[in-house]
Design a protein around this motif. Structure first.
Motif, PDB file in Angstrom:
ATOM      1  N   GLU A 154       0.844  -1.203   0.000  1.00  0.00           N
ATOM      2  CA  GLU A 154       0.000   0.000   0.000  1.00  0.00           C
ATOM      3  C   GLU A 154       0.868   1.237   0.000  1.00  0.00           C
ATOM      4  O   GLU A 154       1.825   1.326   0.766  1.00  0.00           O
ATOM      5  N   ILE A 155       0.540   2.163  -0.879  1.00  0.00           N
ATOM      6  CA  ILE A 155       1.133   3.492  -0.762  1.00  0.00           C
ATOM      7  C   ILE A 155      -0.016   4.472  -0.572  1.00  0.00           C
ATOM      8  O   ILE A 155      -1.033   4.382  -1.236  1.00  0.00           O
TER       9      ILE A 155
ATOM     10  N   GLN B 198       5.894  11.709  -2.751  1.00  0.00           N
ATOM     11  CA  GLN B 198       6.147  10.957  -3.984  1.00  0.00           C
ATOM     12  C   GLN B 198       6.417   9.516  -3.607  1.00  0.00           C
ATOM     13  O   GLN B 198       7.477   9.204  -3.047  1.00  0.00           O
ATOM     14  N   LEU B 199       5.481   8.658  -3.939  1.00  0.00           N
ATOM     15  CA  LEU B 199       5.538   7.278  -3.472  1.00  0.00           C
ATOM     16  C   LEU B 199       5.472   6.340  -4.668  1.00  0.00           C
ATOM     17  O   LEU B 199       4.639   6.495  -5.546  1.00  0.00           O
ATOM     18  N   VAL B 200       6.342   5.368  -4.675  1.00  0.00           N
ATOM     19  CA  VAL B 200       6.397   4.424  -5.793  1.00  0.00           C
ATOM     20  C   VAL B 200       6.449   3.009  -5.248  1.00  0.00           C
ATOM     21  O   VAL B 200       7.138   2.732  -4.263  1.00  0.00           O
ATOM     22  N   HIS B 201       5.734   2.137  -5.881  1.00  0.00           N
ATOM     23  CA  HIS B 201       5.799   0.738  -5.492  1.00  0.00           C
ATOM     24  C   HIS B 201       5.944  -0.155  -6.715  1.00  0.00           C
ATOM     25  O   HIS B 201       5.341   0.085  -7.745  1.00  0.00           O
ATOM     26  N   GLU B 202       6.741  -1.203  -6.572  1.00  0.00           N
ATOM     27  CA  GLU B 202       6.849  -2.217  -7.620  1.00  0.00           C
ATOM     28  C   GLU B 202       6.799  -3.583  -6.967  1.00  0.00           C
ATOM     29  O   GLU B 202       7.412  -3.800  -5.930  1.00  0.00           O
TER      30      GLU B 202
END
Lengths: 305, 305
Positions: free
Chosen positions: B258-259, B267-271
């Motif tokens: 979860e972001i 500034q949130l990034v998920h992979e």
């Protein structure tokens, strides 16, 4: 149909006049105009509000328009539509709902859409949501989309919330069988005090089923967005989920994707990003003569295209 | 300490003998050896099992070893450790737990670790988990890690489950203030019927707080893994979360990141990715003379490094 109806139909379904081919136009909770064709039959349900749309096997290059417009306040419209896309057919379905709420009490439309895409069939489905109105009455849209794709079938869902929708809770559920493919593109703009929640569940059941889910959103003012895209793989399969959100002002965005592999040959990928408009992009457009507001608008339009 | 103790300490803490500097070695629920230094004080808690580790401001280049070993069955060990890393200090903390369960009843260790990283301090924390044993008694490890990082502080958490842990439920919670940075690297191998759940919550509270969360796992046999990494931004901040899992045999892996952005400058990034070992990599190594099993092992070791 009056000028307001035409304006809403143009906004949500790109319709300038009565469409060609099969169509059903629903206004304020009642079907006001309907047409079947040789290959596409539309018939009202007998047990509840809604229609059955039956596309004959092998039908190609035809379209179905089923827009819904609401121009009264105080209406809570629920409709159940069932789509049967016959084997080997290739069709376009244009749905969507436009609400012009003139008053202070809410106007709500909940479209529950159930699709079966039969063996080898292809469908492109476009659903646009839009709200407006002079009063403070809420515009609420809670669509439910359930789709089953048989062997070798293909579906594209283009789900767009243009603007003006105070509250939305989107439910999208898909089950994909052998060699089926589903492309979901979701685009959403929220502003003011709006609330948007989107739940997507794609189950990859058959061998070599695959899906791509692309979600793009812009959250402005004090609006709130929550995304729950989920992909579950039960077989050799592939999935790519991508969620990008632009956050502005005092907005809040939560993205809670899930990928779950229940098979060693499931290949699942997810990417998500939340951030503001890139400063360099703004500066570049402003150096070409745009004001900051114009540059911002240009970038947002491009992002949601 | 006997040969088994040494073997466990080497596996979880790279210790070949009593460590230099400050240390506390816990075996079967009791502290068996402890040492404080001029800059790092270790003292037993008075109200519950566990220790306080107090690092003086400005302490640099020192380390603390606090390994836990369990060699009895039927033990349920809970320990509360509190770390106070003084302003401007720069230290390494080596924790970890090794269980050799000789019998049929379970052996469990739950370490609840509470950290404060004071202004401008830096800490690298390494925690390795390992289980083994002749019998069928379960090896259970449920660590709780709570960390608060003050202005300009930096922490690195290296959390590793080597193998042999039947059940784990990891809880990691972090709060980051102005200019604080947290790097979490989690690596996990499960096999057999093992179950692993990891919950990570990072709250970016202060301006320009940032975090990077890297999770890598391998799920073999019938094991199950669930990951819930969460990052919430309350200010101008940055986060990058990356979860990669290799799934093998009949294993199941779920990744639910979860972001959440509660500020326009977050500034949130998920992979995330789940998949099997890349076929090309296997073939390449096998063409160099490795058997398939050797090639697989080499790739897994590299992935979890």
């Amino acid at each position: 149909m009056n000028a307001l109806d035409s304006h809403l139909l143009k906004t949500i379904a790109d319709l300038h006049s009565i469409p060609q081919g099969a169509y059903n136009i629903r206004k304020n909770g009642t079907g006001i105009s309907r047409n079947s064709t040789a290959n596409i039959e539309i018939r009202p349900k007998e047990d509840k509000p809604g229609i059955d749309i039956i596309v004959k096997p092998g039908t190609r290059g035809e379209s179905v328009h089923i827009p819904v417009i609401i121009t009264n306040e105080g209406l809570e419209d629920v409709v159940y539509n069932t789509f049967d896309i016959g084997e080997g057919a290739d069709v376009v379905v244009v749905a969507g709902c436009g609400i012009h709420n003139p008053g202070e009490s809410k106007a709500e439309h909940n479209g529950i859409h159930d699709f079966i895409i039969r063996k080898g069939a292809r469908m492109r489905y476009i659903e646009k949501h839009y709200g407006e109105g002079e009063g403070k009455g809420e515009k609420i849209l809670n669509p439910v989309t359930i789709i089953e794709i048989e062997e070798g079938g293909y579906a594209e869902l283009e789900l767009v919330q243009i603007r003006g929708v105070d509250s939305t809770r989107r439910e999208t559920k898909a089950r994909l069988h052998k060699d089926a493919h589903l492309l979901v593109t979701e685009r959403m703009l929220t502003h003011g005090q709006q609330l948007a929640e989107s739940n997507i569940l794609v189950e990859l059941i058959g061998q070599d089923a695959s899906t791509q889910v692309i979600s793009r959103s812009v959250a402005q003012d004090n609006s709130r967005q929550i995304f729950y895209p989920r992909v579950v793989g039960f077989n050799r399969c592939r999935a790519h989920v991508q969620c990008d959100s632009i956050i502005m002002h005092q907005a809040h965005v939560r993205s809670v994707p899930e990928i779950a592999a229940n098979h060693p040959d499931a290949q699942l990928v997810h990417e998500a990003a939340i951030g503001k408009i890139a400063g360099e992009q703004l500066i570049k457009l402003m150096s070409l003569g745009l004001t900051e507001a114009e540059a911002e608008e240009t970038i947002l339009q491009g992002f949601l295209k």
